[in-house]
Design a protein around this motif. Structure first.
Motif, mmCIF file in Angstrom:
data_model
loop_
_atom_site.group_PDB
_atom_site.id
_atom_site.type_symbol
_atom_site.label_atom_id
_atom_site.label_comp_id
_atom_site.label_asym_id
_atom_site.label_seq_id
_atom_site.Cartn_x
_atom_site.Cartn_y
_atom_site.Cartn_z
ATOM 1 N N GLN A 273 0.839 -1.213 0.000
ATOM 2 C CA GLN A 273 0.000 0.000 0.000
ATOM 3 C C GLN A 273 0.867 1.253 0.000
ATOM 4 O OE1 GLN A 273 -2.128 -0.840 3.619
ATOM 5 N NE2 GLN A 273 -4.048 -1.221 2.553
ATOM 6 N N PRO B 70 -10.213 4.943 -9.479
ATOM 7 C CA PRO B 70 -11.099 4.563 -8.363
ATOM 8 C C PRO B 70 -11.027 3.071 -8.041
ATOM 9 C CG PRO B 70 -12.275 5.911 -9.978
ATOM 10 C CD PRO B 70 -10.952 5.562 -10.587
ATOM 11 N N LEU B 71 -10.858 2.245 -9.070
ATOM 12 C CA LEU B 71 -10.748 0.803 -8.853
ATOM 13 C C LEU B 71 -9.432 0.464 -8.157
ATOM 14 C CD1 LEU B 71 -11.998 -0.405 -12.361
ATOM 15 C CD2 LEU B 71 -13.333 -0.091 -10.261
ATOM 16 N N ALA C 145 -7.799 2.531 -6.130
ATOM 17 C CA ALA C 145 -7.928 3.011 -4.744
ATOM 18 C C ALA C 145 -8.673 1.981 -3.902
ATOM 19 C CB ALA C 145 -8.644 4.360 -4.725
ATOM 20 N N ARG C 146 -9.750 1.416 -4.456
ATOM 21 C CA ARG C 146 -10.512 0.402 -3.719
ATOM 22 C C ARG C 146 -9.668 -0.853 -3.491
ATOM 23 N NH1 ARG C 146 -14.698 -2.423 -7.027
ATOM 24 N NH2 ARG C 146 -12.952 -3.877 -7.168
ATOM 25 N N HIS C 147 -8.955 -1.297 -4.526
ATOM 26 C CA HIS C 147 -8.133 -2.510 -4.426
ATOM 27 C C HIS C 147 -7.055 -2.347 -3.352
ATOM 28 C CE1 HIS C 147 -6.009 -6.126 -5.740
ATOM 29 N NE2 HIS C 147 -4.892 -5.430 -5.697
ATOM 30 N N LYS D 289 -7.052 -0.697 -0.644
ATOM 31 C CA LYS D 289 -7.468 -0.650 0.755
ATOM 32 C C LYS D 289 -7.063 -1.946 1.445
ATOM 33 C CE LYS D 289 -11.253 2.614 0.325
ATOM 34 N NZ LYS D 289 -12.710 2.813 0.284
ATOM 35 N N SER D 290 -7.064 -3.049 0.681
ATOM 36 C CA SER D 290 -6.600 -4.338 1.203
ATOM 37 C C SER D 290 -6.131 -5.175 0.022
ATOM 38 C CB SER D 290 -7.720 -5.059 1.954
ATOM 39 O OG SER D 290 -7.226 -6.273 2.494
ATOM 40 N N SER E 253 -3.672 -9.219 -8.304
ATOM 41 C CA SER E 253 -4.737 -8.307 -8.733
ATOM 42 C C SER E 253 -5.761 -9.038 -9.593
ATOM 43 C CB SER E 253 -4.158 -7.126 -9.514
ATOM 44 O OG SER E 253 -3.486 -7.578 -10.680
ATOM 45 N N ASP F 279 -9.214 -9.677 -8.168
ATOM 46 C CA ASP F 279 -10.149 -8.545 -8.141
ATOM 47 C C ASP F 279 -10.739 -8.437 -9.549
ATOM 48 O OD1 ASP F 279 -11.377 -6.013 -8.246
ATOM 49 O OD2 ASP F 279 -9.918 -5.122 -6.877
ATOM 50 N N THR G 194 -13.206 -6.871 -11.039
ATOM 51 C CA THR G 194 -13.504 -5.571 -11.639
ATOM 52 C C THR G 194 -12.232 -4.876 -12.109
ATOM 53 O OG1 THR G 194 -15.353 -5.385 -10.089
ATOM 54 C CG2 THR G 194 -14.756 -3.408 -11.290
ATOM 55 N N LEU G 195 -11.211 -4.855 -11.254
ATOM 56 C CA LEU G 195 -9.940 -4.227 -11.619
ATOM 57 C C LEU G 195 -9.265 -5.002 -12.753
ATOM 58 C CD1 LEU G 195 -7.690 -2.153 -11.206
ATOM 59 C CD2 LEU G 195 -6.788 -3.603 -9.374
#
Length: 199
Positions: free
Chosen positions: A95, A113-114, A116-118, A120-121, A126, A129, A131-132
């Motif tokens: 992070q 934004p994706l 930033a969300r990823h 967080k943890s 990747s 995830d 969506t990312l």
């Protein structure tokens, strides 16, 4: 080294990433694609460090993968080698190391934004995830491959090893698919890339 690295990462990330490699005395190897991993880190017997990253990754995936592997090195140095490879210490380090790169000069607006969300943890890959992973895929070189989750139910698909499967239902986080030749059931990640066969 900077000239070698330049084609693989966004321009505005180059100086910072080069400094991280230099400061941590990393030998970076850019290698032909490996299906099972995007990159890896190892400490050599002589105390030096080697990071390998797949040359086939787009610039954004390459940058994330390189920082991911550098975070292993930095976390081991800071917290010791008894930590879990993708435990809390690594997550925190990853992070912190990615934060300076989460900027519109480096990543496209629609991905930030994706990202930033990823972060967080962050996860071990990747690719978990969905969506990312799908958002990053649009920057890949053109390919005839599909993600398993994109295929219609009942579709037939082939892996790079030639085995053919039929897509089944989603079971919690993975798709249950049947290998056509043996009728055995296998669990597939939604983000596994496969070749769709004509129906």
């Amino acid at each position: 080294m900077k000239e070698v690295l330049a084609p693989y990462i966004p321009d505005h990330a180059l100086d910072g990433v080069f400094e991280l490699i230099r400061f941590n005395q990393v030998r970076l190897k850019i290698v032909n694609e490996r299906k099972t991993r995007h990159g890896d880190y190892k400490k050599n017997p002589d105390g030096t460090h080697t990071i390998t990253v797949n040359a086939s990754l787009n610039k954004y995936k390459f940058l994330m993968t390189l920082i991911h592997e550098l975070a292993h090195l930095v976390a081991f140095k800071k917290f010791g080698h008894s930590i879990k490879p993708h435990g809390m210490e690594w997550k925190f380090t990853y992070q912190q190391m990615m934060l300076p790169y989460l900027r519109p000069e480096i990543f496209p607006h629609e991905i930030l934004p994706l990202m930033a969300r990823h972060f967080k943890s962050p996860t071990a890959s990747s690719d978990t995830d969905a969506t990312l992973s799908l958002a990053l895929k649009q920057f890949d070189a053109k390919s005839d491959l599909y993600y398993v989750f994109e295929l219609p139910q009942g579709a037939f698909f082939r892996l790079s090893n030639g085995k053919i499967f039929q897509k089944g239902p989603l079971r919690i986080k993975r798709y249950e698919c049947i290998e056509v030749s043996t009728q055995r059931r296998f669990a597939f990640s939604p983000n596994a890339e496969v070749e769709l066969l004509p129906s």
